[in-house]
Design an enzyme around this catalytic site. Structure first.
Site, PDB file in Angstrom:
ATOM      1  N   ILE A  15      -7.297  35.414  33.597  1.00 40.13           N
ATOM      2  CA  ILE A  15      -6.210  35.508  34.567  1.00 40.13           C
ATOM      3  C   ILE A  15      -5.852  34.074  34.936  1.00 40.13           C
ATOM      4  O   ILE A  15      -6.686  33.346  35.456  1.00 40.13           O
ATOM      5  CB  ILE A  15      -6.682  36.311  35.796  1.00 40.13           C
ATOM      6  CG1 ILE A  15      -6.989  37.748  35.364  1.00 40.13           C
ATOM      7  CG2 ILE A  15      -5.651  36.260  36.905  1.00 40.13           C
ATOM      8  CD1 ILE A  15      -7.754  38.558  36.367  1.00 40.13           C
ATOM      9  N   GLU A  16      -4.671  33.644  34.584  1.00 38.78           N
ATOM     10  CA  GLU A  16      -4.353  32.227  34.789  1.00 38.78           C
ATOM     11  C   GLU A  16      -3.174  32.040  35.734  1.00 38.78           C
ATOM     12  O   GLU A  16      -2.512  31.012  35.714  1.00 38.78           O
ATOM     13  CB  GLU A  16      -4.129  31.549  33.428  1.00 38.78           C
ATOM     14  CG  GLU A  16      -5.340  31.721  32.508  1.00 38.78           C
ATOM     15  CD  GLU A  16      -5.286  30.885  31.235  1.00 38.78           C
ATOM     16  OE1 GLU A  16      -4.584  29.868  31.227  1.00 38.78           O
ATOM     17  OE2 GLU A  16      -5.962  31.255  30.260  1.00 38.78           O
ATOM     18  N   GLU A  17      -2.934  33.042  36.554  1.00 38.83           N
ATOM     19  CA  GLU A  17      -1.809  33.004  37.498  1.00 38.83           C
ATOM     20  C   GLU A  17      -2.037  31.981  38.610  1.00 38.83           C
ATOM     21  O   GLU A  17      -3.184  31.686  38.949  1.00 38.83           O
ATOM     22  CB  GLU A  17      -1.712  34.349  38.205  1.00 38.83           C
ATOM     23  CG  GLU A  17      -0.801  35.353  37.577  1.00 38.83           C
ATOM     24  CD  GLU A  17      -0.838  36.648  38.393  1.00 38.83           C
ATOM     25  OE1 GLU A  17      -0.334  36.644  39.527  1.00 38.83           O
ATOM     26  OE2 GLU A  17      -1.400  37.626  37.888  1.00 38.83           O
TER      27      GLU A  17
END
Ligand SMILES: *[C@@H]1O[C@H](CO)[C@@H](O)[C@H](O)[C@H]1NC(C)=O
Ligand SMILES: *[C@@H]1O[C@H](CO)[C@@H](O)[C@H](O)[C@H]1NC(C)=O
Ligand SMILES: *[C@@H]1O[C@H](CO)[C@@H](O)[C@H](O)[C@H]1NC(C)=O
Length: 365
Positions: free
Chosen positions: A126-128
């Site tokens: 998850i790179e948000e």
């Protein structure tokens, strides 16, 4: 007639429920469908993006494969035969995970999928961007904790890992609860690459993962009391090809400004290139392989058909070995790479040696 139709429906429903409960093991022996429980001393976590490159991996080294391509039952059987884990990719929008019921539904779905496919855990990618102390900030840590609890409970010995930026200092506006996340999963895969995603100083081409900057960031994780045994160093098996607006006499390649998450200049102006492709280009390039004594990384320069100069920065066994020495020295959990498919697995003897050297460099021995 009505009776026989009912019988038909009944039998069909019965068959479907039977089939869903007991999945058929696709491997040669049913033992190969059992999930891996053993822990190796040194983790080598490979991201696989699909197709059959995995057949050429160095399986004496691989401990975990994160399946970022299509599910491949043949890969599952093979990984298990080598005592290696195969884990799911976990990717979800954090705003949808603020609601606890949504989290539970998501976690349940992933655990069920892993069981159905005889897999050994999940890699959360998850790179948000997330703001510190926002609802998403807390939801993310809760998601990691709940995922780990469910996987460990339902699949004994399974592994839950989380991919973090190269530094915990709000890189790309990812201001996560890094300490809480580390405590809530088995390991952090530190993406020690794309370190020029936000260039605040001179807008010039630089190494993908400069030596000092990379290690400074591990010191930051350790200074936050993240357990060294939870840190896996991820190295890039790709580089960046930068078109230079200007290439100075001293070899400084000035870049066009492409902003990213608040920074005025970024590696987004470059193009990611597989190690295999760069190895085909470097010897015939204008400069050949050069070495930067400050960043401790190789690079080369070539001119494209329009006459524009390009600087290509990458990692090779020499630059990787320097960083992996730190992993050994600090007793970190292991290494890994993005991604396993990026080497040349052909039978060409030069390529074979280069590929072997890249795998060896991961061990830092
Ligand atoms: C729950 O998840 C769904 C998609 O899976 C999403 O459309 C919905 O907005 C989420 N609900 C909440 C309250 O976050
Ligand atoms: C190493 O990196 C840190 C952080 O990026 C920086 O402050 C320091 O000056 C660097 N040291 C050297 C010797 O380059
Ligand atoms: C490129 O040059 C290096 C160093 O001379 C050599 O070891 C390597 O085999 C060459 N690569 C290719 C593809 O010929």
């Amino acid at each position: 007639r009505i009776m026989s139709m009912w019988l038909f429906f009944f039998l069909t429903a019965f068959n479907v429920s039977l089939f869903c409960k007991a999945e058929v093991c696709p491997c040669d022996t049913k033992e190969l469908c059992e999930q891996i429980r053993d822990e190796k001393d040194f983790e080598v976590l490979v991201f696989d993006v699909g197709q059959k490159a995995w057949k050429s991996y160095d399986w004496d080294k691989v401990t975990t494969v994160a399946a970022f391509g299509k599910y491949d039952s043949e890969l599952m059987c093979h990984a298990h035969s080598k005592g290696a884990r195969l884990v799911l990719k976990g990717d979800v929008s954090i705003s949808e995970m603020v609601d606890p019921a949504n989290r539970t539904a998501w976690v349940t779905e992933k655990v069920d999928l892993a069981k159905k496919q005889f897999m050994d855990g999940i890699n959360l990618d998850i790179e948000e961007e997330v703001a510190e102390s926002s609802p998403e900030y807390y939801a993310l840590t809760a998601l990691v904790r709940e995922t780990t609890e469910a996987f460990h409970r339902e699949i004994p010995g399974s592994q839950v890992s989380f991919d973090v930026a190269w530094s915990p200092k709000c890189i790309d506006k990812r201001c996560y609860d890094y300490v809480g996340i580390a405590e809530s999963c088995d390991l952090l895969f530190v993406m020690s690459y794309d370190e020029q995603s936000q260039i605040w100083g001179d807008c010039v081409a630089m190494a993908n993962a400069p030596f000092n900057q990379t290690l400074t960031a591990y010191r930051q994780y350790l200074a936050m009391n993240v357990d060294p045994k939870k840190l896996v160093m991820g190295v890039p098996w790709y580089g960046y090809d930068y078109p230079c607006l200007d290439l100075s006499q001293e070899g400084v390649c000035t870049l066009a400004k492409v902003p990213f998450r608040g920074a005025p200049c970024s590696d987004a102006v470059g193009r990611q290139v597989p190690y295999s492709a760069m190895m085909k280009q470097v010897n015939g390039s204008m400069s050949g392989r050069l070495w930067d004594n400050v960043q401790l990384a190789p690079y080369y320069i070539y001119k494209d058909q329009s006459g524009q100069a390009h600087q290509v920065w990458y990692d090779d066994p020499e630059s990787i070995a320097l960083k992996v020495a730190y992993v050994r020295d600090q007793g970190l959990r292991g290494t890994g790479m993005w991604n396993g498919n990026l080497l040349d697995y052909s039978n060409n003897p030069v390529a074979k040696q280069q590929t072997k050297d890249m795998w060896e460099a991961l061990m830092g021995l």
